[in-house]
Design an enzyme around this catalytic site. Structure first.
Site, PDB file in Angstrom:
ATOM      1  N   LYS A 169       0.866  -1.181   0.000  1.00  0.00           N
ATOM      2  CA  LYS A 169       0.000   0.000   0.000  1.00  0.00           C
ATOM      3  C   LYS A 169       0.899   1.226   0.000  1.00  0.00           C
ATOM      4  O   LYS A 169       1.533   1.561   1.001  1.00  0.00           O
ATOM      5  CB  LYS A 169      -0.926   0.058   1.226  1.00  0.00           C
ATOM      6  CG  LYS A 169      -2.024   1.111   0.978  1.00  0.00           C
ATOM      7  CD  LYS A 169      -2.534   1.786   2.195  1.00  0.00           C
ATOM      8  CE  LYS A 169      -1.700   2.901   2.719  1.00  0.00           C
ATOM      9  NZ  LYS A 169      -1.646   4.127   1.895  1.00  0.00           N
ATOM     10  N   GLU A 242       9.720   1.179  10.522  1.00  0.00           N
ATOM     11  CA  GLU A 242      10.737   2.172  10.157  1.00  0.00           C
ATOM     12  C   GLU A 242      10.086   3.532  10.351  1.00  0.00           C
ATOM     13  O   GLU A 242       9.287   3.961   9.508  1.00  0.00           O
ATOM     14  CB  GLU A 242      11.154   1.995   8.684  1.00  0.00           C
ATOM     15  CG  GLU A 242      11.863   0.682   8.377  1.00  0.00           C
ATOM     16  CD  GLU A 242      13.305   0.668   8.856  1.00  0.00           C
ATOM     17  OE1 GLU A 242      13.732   1.612   9.539  1.00  0.00           O
ATOM     18  OE2 GLU A 242      13.999  -0.306   8.553  1.00  0.00           O
ATOM     19  N   CYS A 276      13.719  10.912   6.343  1.00  0.00           N
ATOM     20  CA  CYS A 276      13.746  10.422   7.728  1.00  0.00           C
ATOM     21  C   CYS A 276      15.135  10.594   8.315  1.00  0.00           C
ATOM     22  O   CYS A 276      15.288  10.744   9.515  1.00  0.00           O
ATOM     23  CB  CYS A 276      13.310   8.964   7.770  1.00  0.00           C
ATOM     24  SG  CYS A 276      14.288   7.908   6.687  1.00  0.00           S
ATOM     25  N   GLU A 374       9.664  15.986  15.153  1.00  0.00           N
ATOM     26  CA  GLU A 374      10.164  15.877  13.778  1.00  0.00           C
ATOM     27  C   GLU A 374       9.570  17.030  12.954  1.00  0.00           C
ATOM     28  O   GLU A 374       8.350  17.171  12.873  1.00  0.00           O
ATOM     29  CB  GLU A 374       9.750  14.526  13.189  1.00  0.00           C
ATOM     30  CG  GLU A 374      10.461  14.215  11.895  1.00  0.00           C
ATOM     31  CD  GLU A 374      10.055  12.855  11.320  1.00  0.00           C
ATOM     32  OE1 GLU A 374       8.883  12.457  11.486  1.00  0.00           O
ATOM     33  OE2 GLU A 374      10.911  12.210  10.696  1.00  0.00           O
TER      34      GLU A 374
HETATM   35  P1  NAD Z   1       2.302   8.402   7.771  1.00  0.00           P
HETATM   36  O1  NAD Z   1       2.533   7.639   9.022  1.00  0.00           O
HETATM   37  O2  NAD Z   1       1.301   9.469   7.771  1.00  0.00           O
HETATM   38  O3  NAD Z   1       1.871   7.423   6.587  1.00  0.00           O
HETATM   39  C1  NAD Z   1       2.692   6.335   6.195  1.00  0.00           C
HETATM   40  C2  NAD Z   1       1.808   5.315   5.493  1.00  0.00           C
HETATM   41  O4  NAD Z   1       0.905   4.767   6.441  1.00  0.00           O
HETATM   42  C3  NAD Z   1       0.945   5.871   4.371  1.00  0.00           C
HETATM   43  O5  NAD Z   1       0.870   4.919   3.341  1.00  0.00           O
HETATM   44  C4  NAD Z   1      -0.407   6.044   5.040  1.00  0.00           C
HETATM   45  O6  NAD Z   1      -1.500   5.973   4.146  1.00  0.00           O
HETATM   46  C5  NAD Z   1      -0.435   4.861   5.967  1.00  0.00           C
HETATM   47  N1  NAD Z   1      -1.290   5.012   7.141  1.00  0.00           N
HETATM   48  C6  NAD Z   1      -1.647   6.159   7.778  1.00  0.00           C
HETATM   49  N2  NAD Z   1      -2.407   5.870   8.847  1.00  0.00           N
HETATM   50  C7  NAD Z   1      -2.518   4.523   8.900  1.00  0.00           C
HETATM   51  C8  NAD Z   1      -3.157   3.607   9.790  1.00  0.00           C
HETATM   52  N3  NAD Z   1      -3.841   4.031  10.843  1.00  0.00           N
HETATM   53  N4  NAD Z   1      -3.061   2.290   9.535  1.00  0.00           N
HETATM   54  C9  NAD Z   1      -2.342   1.837   8.483  1.00  0.00           C
HETATM   55  N5  NAD Z   1      -1.720   2.650   7.601  1.00  0.00           N
HETATM   56  C10 NAD Z   1      -1.799   3.980   7.817  1.00  0.00           C
HETATM   57  O7  NAD Z   1       3.730   8.936   7.314  1.00  0.00           O
HETATM   58  P2  NAD Z   1       4.056   9.840   6.035  1.00  0.00           P
HETATM   59  O8  NAD Z   1       3.629  11.227   6.315  1.00  0.00           O
HETATM   60  O9  NAD Z   1       3.600   9.173   4.800  1.00  0.00           O
HETATM   61  O10 NAD Z   1       5.658   9.765   6.030  1.00  0.00           O
HETATM   62  C11 NAD Z   1       6.472  10.604   6.778  1.00  0.00           C
HETATM   63  C12 NAD Z   1       7.000   9.889   8.006  1.00  0.00           C
HETATM   64  O11 NAD Z   1       7.649   8.685   7.625  1.00  0.00           O
HETATM   65  C13 NAD Z   1       8.037  10.692   8.732  1.00  0.00           C
HETATM   66  O12 NAD Z   1       7.813  10.578  10.109  1.00  0.00           O
HETATM   67  C14 NAD Z   1       9.332  10.025   8.339  1.00  0.00           C
HETATM   68  O13 NAD Z   1      10.393  10.213   9.249  1.00  0.00           O
HETATM   69  C15 NAD Z   1       8.915   8.616   8.271  1.00  0.00           C
HETATM   70  N6  NAD Z   1       9.840   7.847   7.447  1.00  0.00           N
HETATM   71  C16 NAD Z   1      10.640   6.945   8.059  1.00  0.00           C
HETATM   72  C17 NAD Z   1      11.565   6.245   7.314  1.00  0.00           C
HETATM   73  C18 NAD Z   1      12.477   5.236   7.926  1.00  0.00           C
HETATM   74  O14 NAD Z   1      13.058   4.466   7.173  1.00  0.00           O
HETATM   75  N7  NAD Z   1      12.646   5.191   9.230  1.00  0.00           N
HETATM   76  C19 NAD Z   1      11.662   6.467   5.938  1.00  0.00           C
HETATM   77  C20 NAD Z   1      10.823   7.402   5.359  1.00  0.00           C
HETATM   78  C21 NAD Z   1       9.912   8.092   6.127  1.00  0.00           C
END
Ligand code: NAD
Length: 523
Positions: A169, A242, A276, A374
């Site tokens: 997804k 992650e 990230c 963040e």
């Molecule tokens: P997010 O948590 O809003 O969304 C991530 C994914 O989860 C999306 O596909 C979203 O649709 C889905 N999602 C949202 N709520 C959900 C739920 N309740 N159940 C299941 N899926 C759900 O994050 P974002 O805004 O897309 O990404 C930014 C964040 O990701 C930042 O905090 C960044 O640091 C982190 N990130 C971490 C890494 C790593 O490798 N550690 C890499 C990239 C980004």
């Protein structure tokens, strides 16, 4: 009376964050559609596994060729949907995936094959042990928008190489890139039912986390990660999380200011700070503080903000106005608490609603949100320190622990400081680029997550370990089986002494335990 409640599928719009242009509208996958995709993937996975690693690697090789041939078109799509400069789409997305494929092509067979397990227990010497690696079945992958290609692709390639089917997804902001990945994999020869993409928002992600997958690899924010972990705990679904970071950059008193300031500017502003691993906190030894700030400000002022498709652009837009408002609020909070905004700090409305300039903020403290939460935007907050101990305490004073960087002319000193930092990765004299090293495990400690992706350890997350034990003497009853009795108990005591008593007593114990292997009263 039961009512048939129909839940409308979520509506999604994919937009170019630089121009606002609508790229495509989607209906997100419903819970039923997610369950159906997982069901088809489960049915297709055994055949995929039976293909064997070598043939799956052959398909990854074709994927690598296809990606290479289509690198420009894929990088353009990434820039259109996620906003980053085209050159970054090439370096941090396409190149990372080409190299992730290279890593698996070279190593997956070796890392996935049965591993003989030598052992030292005297009583078990008739046994041959091996560690086997079985796929989980279906791996669910939920991805963010900031690296919409390299994150899901590198995870998917590892899952597929290990014999799993995948249901991905992608983020609702970058569905097109997720679908492009599926198209590439299918063209390379991955059967359609072995790799599915379900587009959708949080509701589709929740449905995937609650479906019949064998493991979930989630990349995203800490808040969502915690929700996923709760869902997963209820049914003991294994997960890799992650999550976000608040990565510190530590500039020691012997650092090269010219080099470190360039590293800080790139590390804080690459992908408009939406990485990230980006520099979210910068600590500089007081003796270098002013020259370092001066260099950062002068370099930041030279950066060109704009549409990522322009070859001159250094910093693209943020993904959304919501993201921009978070950045604005962190800068406003820092200002209100006494920080100095040395450059940037005001949205570039003339370019569009999602543009924020690269911003350098000095004299920040840990009372400010900009040093605790963040920010995920193009902001470099800088704070002075006096001693290395103080600096390490400040760096570790965070709920996050994804990565950190240390800047010094003395590598040994840098490595010694690295050992004292609470982080999944520490780089000495570079930042962010560890993600481009396919061999290096990626993942965090504390709230930054659980488990690892990339490299051997990332591949290990895609398999269930099985210990296979095979006795070389199948016709012999084991010494420890029934029946027990006084003589046997004394032999056992002597056998323990034989191995663990002080050396002088061992010889006598050998004699007393001798009959243990040949005792004749076993049931
Ligand atoms: P997010 O948590 O809003 O969304 C991530 C994914 O989860 C999306 O596909 C979203 O649709 C889905 N999602 C949202 N709520 C959900 C739920 N309740 N159940 C299941 N899926 C759900 O994050 P974002 O805004 O897309 O990404 C930014 C964040 O990701 C930042 O905090 C960044 O640091 C982190 N990130 C971490 C890494 C790593 O490798 N550690 C890499 C990239 C980004």
């Amino acid at each position: 009376m039961a009512t048939d409640i129909k839940i409308a599928p979520p509506r999604l719009t994919s937009r170019n964050p630089a121009t606002g242009e609508v790229l495509r509208e989607f209906e997100g996958a419903t819970e039923t559609e997610v369950a159906a995709a997982v069901c088809r993937a489960r049915a297709a996975q055994p055949q995929w596994n039976e293909l064997g690693v070598q043939r799956r690697i052959g398909i990854l090789r074709r994927l690598q060729q296809l990606l290479h041939q289509n690198k420009s078109q894929i990088a353009q799509l990434i820039t259109h949907e996620a906003g980053k400069p085209y050159v970054e789409s090439l370096t941090t997305e396409v190149l990372v995936v080409l190299d992730a494929a290279r890593f698996l092509i070279e190593n997956a067979n070796r890392f996935l094959r049965d591993e003989p397990l030598a052992h030292g227990n005297l009583a078990m010497k008739t046994k041959a042990g091996r560690i086997l690696r079985d796929p989980y079945g279906v791996i669910g992958i939920i991805s963010p928008w900031n690296y919409p290609f390299s994150i899901p692709a590198s995870q998917s390639l590892a899952a597929l190489a290990a014999g799993n089917a995948v249901v991905l997804k992608p983020s609702e902001f970058t569905s097109l890139v997720g679908l492009e990945l599926a198209s590439l994999l299918h063209q390379a020869g991955v059967p359609k039912d072995v790799f599915h993409v379900v587009v959708g928002d949080a509701s589709t992600g929740t449905a995937l986390a609650g479906s019949e997958i064998g493991k979930l690899i989630f990349t995203g924010s800490v808040a969502t990660g915690k929700r996923i972990a709760q869902l997963a705990a209820a049914r003991l679904l294994p997960v890799v999380l992650e999550l976000g970071g608040k990565d510190p950059m530590l500039v020691l008193d012997d650092a090269d200011v010219e080099v470190a300031s360039s590293g800080a500017v790139w590390g804080a502003f690459v992908n408009a700070g939406q990485a990230c691993l980006s520099v979210e906190r910068c600590y500089v030894h007081r003796s270098l503080y002013e020259p370092f700030l001066e260099a950062c400000v002068s370099k930041t002022k030279r950066l060109r903000v704009g549409n990522g498709m322009s070859p001159d652009t250094d910093v693209g837009p943020l993904i959304s106005e919501r993201q921009l408002r978070i950045v604005e609020s962190h800068v406003a909070d820092a200002r209100a608490l006494g920080a100095r905004v040395l450059t940037g700090g005001t949205p570039l409305r003339e370019l569009g609603p999602n543009f924020y300039p690269p911003t350098v903020v000095a004299d920040v403290t840990h009372d400010m949100r900009i040093m605790r939460e963040e920010t995920f935007g193009p902001v470099l907050p800088v704070m002075p320190f006096d001693t290395v101990d103080e600096e390490i305490r400040l760096a570790n004073d965070s709920e996050y622990g994804l990565a950190a960087s240390i800047w010094t002319r003395d590598r040994q000193r840098g490595e010694a400081v690295a050992r004292r930092l609470q982080a999944g990765t520490v780089m000495v004299n570079d930042v962010v680029s560890c993600y481009g090293i396919s061999e290096a495990p990626h993942g965090g400690v504390k709230s930054s997550g659980l488990g690892r992706t990339h490299g051997r350890l990332g591949l290990e997350e895609m398999v269930r370990l099985k210990y296979l034990d095979s006795d070389r003497l199948p016709g012999i009853k084991k010494a420890w089986w029934y029946s027990y009795g006084g003589a046997f108990t004394r032999q056992v005591e002597a056998f323990i002494d034989l191995q663990f008593a002080p050396k002088l007593h061992r010889l006598r114990s050998a004699w007393r335990s001798a009959g243990i292997m040949t005792r004749g009263t076993k049931l």
